[in-house]
Scaffold this active site. Structure first.
Site, PDB file in Angstrom:
ATOM      1  N   LYS A 194     153.835  43.240  34.268  1.00 21.95           N
ATOM      2  CA  LYS A 194     153.603  43.929  32.998  1.00 21.95           C
ATOM      3  C   LYS A 194     152.864  44.826  33.124  1.00 21.95           C
ATOM      4  O   LYS A 194     151.844  45.224  32.989  1.00 21.95           O
ATOM      5  CB  LYS A 194     152.939  42.922  31.905  1.00 21.95           C
ATOM      6  CG  LYS A 194     153.366  42.886  30.499  1.00 21.95           C
ATOM      7  CD  LYS A 194     152.118  42.166  29.850  1.00 21.95           C
ATOM      8  CE  LYS A 194     152.249  41.807  28.551  1.00 21.95           C
ATOM      9  NZ  LYS A 194     151.627  40.727  27.886  1.00 21.95           N
ATOM     10  N   LYS A 246     158.006  44.211  32.816  1.00 23.89           N
ATOM     11  CA  LYS A 246     158.163  43.825  31.446  1.00 23.89           C
ATOM     12  C   LYS A 246     157.478  45.247  31.207  1.00 23.89           C
ATOM     13  O   LYS A 246     156.364  45.561  31.158  1.00 23.89           O
ATOM     14  CB  LYS A 246     157.698  42.541  30.567  1.00 23.89           C
ATOM     15  CG  LYS A 246     157.259  43.060  29.318  1.00 23.89           C
ATOM     16  CD  LYS A 246     156.440  41.749  29.026  1.00 23.89           C
ATOM     17  CE  LYS A 246     155.621  42.269  27.520  1.00 23.89           C
ATOM     18  NZ  LYS A 246     155.200  41.232  27.222  1.00 23.89           N
TER      19      LYS A 246
HETATM   20  C1  PBG Z   1     150.868  40.189  24.977  1.00 22.03           C
HETATM   21  C2  PBG Z   1     152.372  40.078  24.971  1.00 22.03           C
HETATM   22  C3  PBG Z   1     152.941  41.109  24.377  1.00 22.03           C
HETATM   23  C4  PBG Z   1     153.994  40.711  24.548  1.00 22.03           C
HETATM   24  C5  PBG Z   1     154.352  40.227  24.509  1.00 22.03           C
HETATM   25  N1  PBG Z   1     153.295  39.200  24.969  1.00 22.03           N
HETATM   26  C6  PBG Z   1     152.246  42.563  23.877  1.00 22.03           C
HETATM   27  C7  PBG Z   1     150.961  43.227  24.604  1.00 22.03           C
HETATM   28  O1  PBG Z   1     150.948  42.369  25.927  1.00 22.03           O
HETATM   29  O2  PBG Z   1     150.105  43.780  24.139  1.00 22.03           O
HETATM   30  C8  PBG Z   1     155.269  41.824  23.941  1.00 22.03           C
HETATM   31  C9  PBG Z   1     156.464  41.624  23.528  1.00 22.03           C
HETATM   32  C10 PBG Z   1     157.329  42.756  23.012  1.00 22.03           C
HETATM   33  O3  PBG Z   1     156.739  43.670  22.855  1.00 22.03           O
HETATM   34  O4  PBG Z   1     158.643  42.110  22.756  1.00 22.03           O
HETATM   35  N2  PBG Z   1     150.680  38.686  25.398  1.00 22.03           N
END
Ligand code: PBG
Length: 321
Positions: A194, A246
């Site tokens: 991520k 992601k």
């Molecule tokens: C955080 C989380 C995020 C997303 C999914 N889980 C945002 C972040 O890490 O700040 C983003 C998903 C999206 O932008 O559609 N637990």
């Protein structure tokens, strides 16, 4: 005599093109994210991303049933709350709207897989995914809370737990805690790679989440490719059942690497900013919305994604029927 090579022969008609298509999509490969609010009778649409819905429990039930009828096999639930504190206590409340919604959906749609995002950011006043004190993330203490949160969701009926926090060692710890509490069948979908991306903007708006500082001490640097393989090895060793990359579109090389270097399902998260870019661009008349979505999704499948989490899941499923 040389026989002329004519690759265009394979492009001559829709029938031939369909016959030889290398990559396809199917509604069963999509996971549909939904945001669950504590409010009653709520159906709130994000202004720039019309498929990012914040729903009350009754509305979420309707939405889940509809998605299931369209052939979608999984939904991914996020909690939305205005009760925030430094420890994200709401994440562990046994009768939260999210927890009750998990049970209700399981009862109403037995064939639908319910996944939940495991992280503290919807519930912390500093907006971080883990515990945060004196400007620092507390890695191991965060893992304990996330393990508890996972068991709570598994007990409510979630079949898939998806830790998105990027703490070190969390997959192994959550796996052990789940097994010890009799949830050895619960699947772990790890957000393995991520990245600290600019593309989470609309999502954070939905959550009304403001981050103190940034998430760069746990989310990955977009410049790094080999480091994702290190995370992959760790997650596989710790027992991840599925691994996620992601965001998706700007990280197709990582998706391709994961496909090559693992033998578990590879998941791509088509995040909020990626989806909103298409929606806003299409509204401005820059390109055709449906064609852009299809092309974007097929690029992830071509790179190797087996499953795609996308806010467009329902319209993609509808288009393929
Ligand atoms: C955080 C989380 C995020 C997303 C999914 N889980 C945002 C972040 O890490 O700040 C983003 C998903 C999206 O932008 O559609 N637990």
């Amino acid at each position: 005599m040389n026989i002329p090579v004519r690759p265009r022969r394979l492009r001559q008609s829709e029938a031939v093109r369909n016959l030889i298509q290398e990559t396809r999509t199917h509604p069963s490969q999509f996971i549909y994210p939904l945001f669950i609010s504590e409010q009653k009778s709520l159906r709130k649409i994000h202004p720039q991303l019309s498929s990012a819905l914040t729903l009350s429990m009754d509305e979420a039930l309707k939405e889940a049933k509809e998605a299931h009828q369209l052939g979608i096999k999984g939904i991914l639930l996020f909690g939305v709350s205005d009760k925030r504190d430094s420890r994200g206590s709401e994440a562990l409340r046994k009768d939260s709207a999210l927890v009750r919604t998990i049970s209700e959906i399981r009862e109403a749609c037995p064939g639908l897989l319910v996944a939940t995002d495991i992280a503290l950011d919807p519930y912390t006043d500093h907006g971080h995914d883990g515990l945060f004190e004196n400007g620092k993330i507390l890695n191991d203490a965060s893992i304990e809370v996330l393990s508890e949160m996972s068991v709570l969701h598994a007990k409510a009926g979630a079949q898939i737990l998806a830790p998105s926090d990027m703490m070190d060692g969390r997959i192994g710890a959550i796996r052990r805690t789940l097994d010890q509490s009799g949830h050895e069948d619960s699947l772990l979908l790890s957000y393995t790679a991520k990245y600290a991306s600019s593309m989470y903007g609309p999502f954070r708006e939905v959550l009304s989440s403001e981050v103190v500082g940034d998430k760069k001490t746990y989310q990955m640097d977009p410049a790094n490719r080999r480091e994702a393989l290190r995370e992959l090895t760790l997650d596989l060793n710790e027992g991840a059942d599925m691994v996620m990359v992601k965001p998706a579109s700007w990280y197709l090389d990582i998706i391709s690497d994961f496909k090559k270097h693992s033998n578990v399902p590879v998941v791509a998260y088509h995040v909020s900013g990626e989806c909103a870019m298409i929606e806003v661009g299409a509204k401005a008349g820059l390109f055709n919305r449906e064609r852009a979505i299809q092309e974007n999704i097929i690029s992830m499948r071509r790179a190797g994604a087996d499953i795609i989490v996308t806010y467009f899941a329902k319209e993609l499923a509808r288009a393929s029927i």
